[in-house]
Design a protein around this motif. Structure first.
Motif, PDB file in Angstrom:
ATOM      1  N   ALA A  36       0.781  -1.220   0.070  1.00  0.00           N
ATOM      2  CA  ALA A  36       0.102   0.103  -0.181  1.00  0.00           C
ATOM      3  C   ALA A  36       0.882   1.234   0.076  1.00  0.00           C
ATOM      4  O   ALA A  36       0.666   1.978  -0.722  1.00  0.00           O
ATOM      5  CB  ALA A  36      -0.985   0.004   1.229  1.00  0.00           C
ATOM      6  N   VAL A  37       1.981   1.201   0.740  1.00  0.00           N
ATOM      7  CA  VAL A  37       3.127   2.412   0.677  1.00  0.00           C
ATOM      8  C   VAL A  37       3.495   2.624  -0.714  1.00  0.00           C
ATOM      9  O   VAL A  37       3.374   3.574  -1.090  1.00  0.00           O
ATOM     10  CB  VAL A  37       4.244   2.294   1.843  1.00  0.00           C
ATOM     11  N   LEU A  38       3.870   1.546  -1.187  1.00  0.00           N
ATOM     12  CA  LEU A  38       4.193   1.601  -2.769  1.00  0.00           C
ATOM     13  C   LEU A  38       3.332   2.411  -3.688  1.00  0.00           C
ATOM     14  O   LEU A  38       3.697   3.042  -4.591  1.00  0.00           O
ATOM     15  CB  LEU A  38       4.954   0.317  -3.328  1.00  0.00           C
ATOM     16  N   GLU A  39       2.251   1.873  -3.725  1.00  0.00           N
ATOM     17  CA  GLU A  39       1.179   2.228  -4.367  1.00  0.00           C
ATOM     18  C   GLU A  39       0.713   3.790  -4.385  1.00  0.00           C
ATOM     19  O   GLU A  39       0.618   4.429  -5.160  1.00  0.00           O
ATOM     20  CB  GLU A  39      -0.348   1.554  -3.899  1.00  0.00           C
ATOM     21  N   ARG A  40       1.000   4.255  -2.931  1.00  0.00           N
ATOM     22  CA  ARG A  40       0.731   5.798  -2.494  1.00  0.00           C
ATOM     23  C   ARG A  40       1.859   6.496  -3.268  1.00  0.00           C
ATOM     24  O   ARG A  40       1.595   7.597  -3.861  1.00  0.00           O
ATOM     25  CB  ARG A  40       0.807   5.907  -1.030  1.00  0.00           C
ATOM     26  N   LEU A  41       2.908   6.045  -3.287  1.00  0.00           N
ATOM     27  CA  LEU A  41       4.179   6.701  -3.922  1.00  0.00           C
ATOM     28  C   LEU A  41       4.036   6.846  -5.304  1.00  0.00           C
ATOM     29  O   LEU A  41       4.471   7.744  -6.033  1.00  0.00           O
ATOM     30  CB  LEU A  41       5.490   6.016  -3.542  1.00  0.00           C
ATOM     31  N   GLN A  42       3.738   5.601  -5.870  1.00  0.00           N
ATOM     32  CA  GLN A  42       3.370   5.519  -7.496  1.00  0.00           C
ATOM     33  C   GLN A  42       2.135   6.568  -7.816  1.00  0.00           C
ATOM     34  O   GLN A  42       2.172   7.205  -8.872  1.00  0.00           O
ATOM     35  CB  GLN A  42       2.815   4.130  -7.817  1.00  0.00           C
ATOM     36  N   ALA A  43       1.230   6.579  -6.843  1.00  0.00           N
ATOM     37  CA  ALA A  43       0.070   7.732  -7.150  1.00  0.00           C
ATOM     38  C   ALA A  43       0.818   9.149  -7.086  1.00  0.00           C
ATOM     39  O   ALA A  43       0.212   9.998  -8.091  1.00  0.00           O
ATOM     40  CB  ALA A  43      -1.046   7.563  -6.058  1.00  0.00           C
ATOM     41  N   LEU A  44       1.656   9.431  -6.400  1.00  0.00           N
ATOM     42  CA  LEU A  44       2.286  10.716  -6.261  1.00  0.00           C
ATOM     43  C   LEU A  44       3.105  10.981  -7.571  1.00  0.00           C
ATOM     44  O   LEU A  44       2.981  11.915  -8.106  1.00  0.00           O
ATOM     45  CB  LEU A  44       3.259  10.967  -5.219  1.00  0.00           C
ATOM     46  N   GLU A  45       3.653   9.925  -8.138  1.00  0.00           N
ATOM     47  CA  GLU A  45       4.273  10.072  -9.323  1.00  0.00           C
ATOM     48  C   GLU A  45       3.406  10.224 -10.483  1.00  0.00           C
ATOM     49  O   GLU A  45       3.785  11.045 -11.482  1.00  0.00           O
ATOM     50  CB  GLU A  45       5.123   8.595  -9.705  1.00  0.00           C
ATOM     51  N   ARG A  46       2.336   9.544 -10.389  1.00  0.00           N
ATOM     52  CA  ARG A  46       1.446   9.891 -11.459  1.00  0.00           C
ATOM     53  C   ARG A  46       1.016  11.128 -11.571  1.00  0.00           C
ATOM     54  O   ARG A  46       0.688  11.693 -12.474  1.00  0.00           O
ATOM     55  CB  ARG A  46       0.093   8.720 -11.592  1.00  0.00           C
ATOM     56  N   ARG A  47       0.784  11.812 -10.369  1.00  0.00           N
ATOM     57  CA  ARG A  47       0.177  13.131 -10.374  1.00  0.00           C
ATOM     58  C   ARG A  47       1.258  14.149 -10.565  1.00  0.00           C
ATOM     59  O   ARG A  47       1.048  15.431 -10.624  1.00  0.00           O
ATOM     60  CB  ARG A  47      -0.562  13.485  -8.877  1.00  0.00           C
ATOM     61  N   GLY A  48       2.315  13.665 -10.696  1.00  0.00           N
ATOM     62  CA  GLY A  48       3.447  14.462 -11.020  1.00  0.00           C
ATOM     63  C   GLY A  48       4.351  15.189  -9.697  1.00  0.00           C
ATOM     64  O   GLY A  48       5.012  16.181  -9.825  1.00  0.00           O
ATOM     65  N   ALA A  49       3.898  14.695  -8.545  1.00  0.00           N
ATOM     66  CA  ALA A  49       4.507  15.207  -7.256  1.00  0.00           C
ATOM     67  C   ALA A  49       5.961  14.478  -7.047  1.00  0.00           C
ATOM     68  O   ALA A  49       6.643  15.104  -6.510  1.00  0.00           O
ATOM     69  CB  ALA A  49       3.767  14.939  -6.115  1.00  0.00           C
ATOM     70  N   LEU A  50       5.921  13.396  -7.558  1.00  0.00           N
ATOM     71  CA  LEU A  50       7.389  12.731  -7.608  1.00  0.00           C
ATOM     72  C   LEU A  50       7.837  12.534  -9.131  1.00  0.00           C
ATOM     73  O   LEU A  50       7.118  12.078  -9.946  1.00  0.00           O
ATOM     74  CB  LEU A  50       7.434  11.485  -6.857  1.00  0.00           C
ATOM     75  N   GLU A  51       9.253  12.533  -9.269  1.00  0.00           N
ATOM     76  CA  GLU A  51       9.803  12.151 -10.589  1.00  0.00           C
ATOM     77  C   GLU A  51      10.134  10.729 -10.409  1.00  0.00           C
ATOM     78  O   GLU A  51      10.330  10.060  -9.186  1.00  0.00           O
ATOM     79  CB  GLU A  51      11.184  13.086 -10.966  1.00  0.00           C
ATOM     80  N   ALA A  52      10.193  10.009 -11.605  1.00  0.00           N
ATOM     81  CA  ALA A  52      10.437   8.889 -11.577  1.00  0.00           C
ATOM     82  C   ALA A  52      11.629   8.257 -10.860  1.00  0.00           C
ATOM     83  O   ALA A  52      11.730   7.297 -10.056  1.00  0.00           O
ATOM     84  CB  ALA A  52      10.498   8.004 -13.058  1.00  0.00           C
ATOM     85  N   ASP A  53      12.909   9.067 -10.958  1.00  0.00           N
ATOM     86  CA  ASP A  53      14.068   8.715 -10.424  1.00  0.00           C
ATOM     87  C   ASP A  53      14.035   8.952  -8.880  1.00  0.00           C
ATOM     88  O   ASP A  53      14.473   8.330  -8.061  1.00  0.00           O
ATOM     89  CB  ASP A  53      15.049   9.572 -10.896  1.00  0.00           C
ATOM     90  N   GLN A  54      13.205  10.131  -8.453  1.00  0.00           N
ATOM     91  CA  GLN A  54      12.975  10.437  -7.064  1.00  0.00           C
ATOM     92  C   GLN A  54      12.067   9.043  -6.538  1.00  0.00           C
ATOM     93  O   GLN A  54      12.480   8.690  -5.401  1.00  0.00           O
ATOM     94  CB  GLN A  54      12.227  11.683  -6.880  1.00  0.00           C
ATOM     95  N   LEU A  55      11.224   8.533  -7.366  1.00  0.00           N
ATOM     96  CA  LEU A  55      10.417   7.575  -6.604  1.00  0.00           C
ATOM     97  C   LEU A  55      11.250   6.295  -6.464  1.00  0.00           C
ATOM     98  O   LEU A  55      11.533   5.482  -5.359  1.00  0.00           O
ATOM     99  CB  LEU A  55       9.324   7.111  -7.409  1.00  0.00           C
TER     100      LEU A  55
END
Length: 348
Positions: free
Chosen positions: A262-281
């Motif tokens: 679930a933690v990883l899914e929330r992080l991936q949701a941040l990436e999809r919204r543009g709040a995190l770059e792929a390398d930051q994730l």
């Protein structure tokens, strides 16, 4: 039967349960029919160790489904107390245990050795877990800690020589050496070793360190543990205590895996919204030490009848466990998108 994600490298985890290991044999017959060519890693502990080493040897020979069918034969014809135990009264008097592990060695040689003569075609990793009575120093996130979990890791070459197979058999015997029932098995690097289910009955972390991204955990216990029986102290209550001791970590590990996912899914949701770059994730994922695993559990819908040792004295009960394993595997593989713990991430 649906077979999504076919030809993805797969790991199988086989937990303990003493005679309820027959449930795993039924489940593996169904699993290997659909995914035998995908198996890259087999992980076993307690009674699951014997199942694991036979399956791994069959995978090495390119005959995973034949190995599963041999497991059915083992549990039906040889899975009773007369083959499991080799009672030595002298050992019992000295407090070593009721039985030596000779019966386990004999079963291993009878069922595993024939696969060693087959053409060697497939790589496979076999991981077994035992409990070291003297403790093991292991590094966890840069810190030395003392644990009683003894881990054995073998590659496919272990099955190619008689000496290699004997080392595997000894590790499996150590993993299955239930205290009091069996004397401990001496392992040079770990000392006297007992049943691996005492420390880790479903070693998901070993799957996280292996080659597979899809993991199938075969567990002969339902998702919801049964309540304590309302009986006086006696064999039935003792059997429940044993199962609780062995499987408490299993329930916690599966819950932790679902939480990590679930933690990883929330992080991936941040990436999809543009709040995190792929390398930051990826930096965050590395920092918290998680690797995503697709985890499918095969387990009965209700508690299997009898205590952990009951099936050693009742062939009909073992046959029932086999049928329950087949049924549970058919349901799980037909509907792989299971709730909560169906997909999981674990510490790498």
């Amino acid at each position: 039967m649906k077979t999504p994600h076919h030809h993805q490298a797969m790991a199988v985890i086989l937990g303990g349960g003493v005679a309820k290991g027959a449930f795993e044999a039924g489940a593996l017959e169904v699993l290997t029919q659909a995914h035998g060519a995908d198996l890259a890693q087999v992980i076993g502990t307690s009674s699951g160790a014997l199942n694991a080493l036979l399956l791994a040897a069959a995978v090495r020979a390119g005959r995973a489904h034949d190995g599963a069918r041999q497991l059915l034969d083992l549990w039906r014809r040889k899975g009773d107390w007369r083959n499991a135990f080799a009672v030595k009264l002298g050992h019992l008097v000295r407090g070593r245990g009721l039985s030596t592990s000779d019966g386990i060695y004999n079963l291993a040689r009878q069922y595993v050795d024939p696969f060693a003569t087959a053409p060697k075609r497939h790589p496979v990793r076999l991981d077994l877990v035992a409990t070291s009575s003297r403790g093991v120093v292991r590094q966890v996130r840069g810190e030395n800690v003392i644990t009683y979990e003894a881990r054995f890791c073998f590659d496919e070459a272990a099955f190619d020589t008689a000496d290699g197979r004997e080392r595997v058999y000894r590790a499996a015997a150590a993993s299955a050496a239930f205290p009091i029932a069996y004397e401990p098995v001496e392992i040079p690097e770990f000392g006297p070793c007992y049943d691996g289910g005492l420390t880790n009955d479903a070693p998901i972390s070993l799957a996280a360190a292996g080659p597979a991204h899809r993991v199938v955990a075969v567990v002969p216990y339902p998702a919801t543990p049964p309540p304590f029986p309302d009986v006086a102290i006696g064999p039935r209550l003792l059997a429940h205590w044993i199962e609780l001791l062995i499987h408490e970590r299993l329930y916690r590990d599966l819950a932790a895996a679902a939480s990590a996912n679930a933690v990883l899914e929330r992080l991936q949701a941040l990436e999809r919204r543009g709040a995190l770059e792929a390398d930051q994730l990826e930096d965050v994922r590395q920092a918290i030490g998680y690797r995503r695993l697709e985890l499918v559990t095969i387990r009965p819908a209700a508690p299997l009848p009898g205590g952990p040792f009951a099936g050693l004295f009742d062939a009909r009960l073992r046959s029932r466990y086999i049928e329950e394993g087949r049924r549970a595997a058919a349901v799980a593989l037909e509907n792989p998108a299971m709730p909560a713990a169906a997909t999981a991430a674990t510490a790498a």
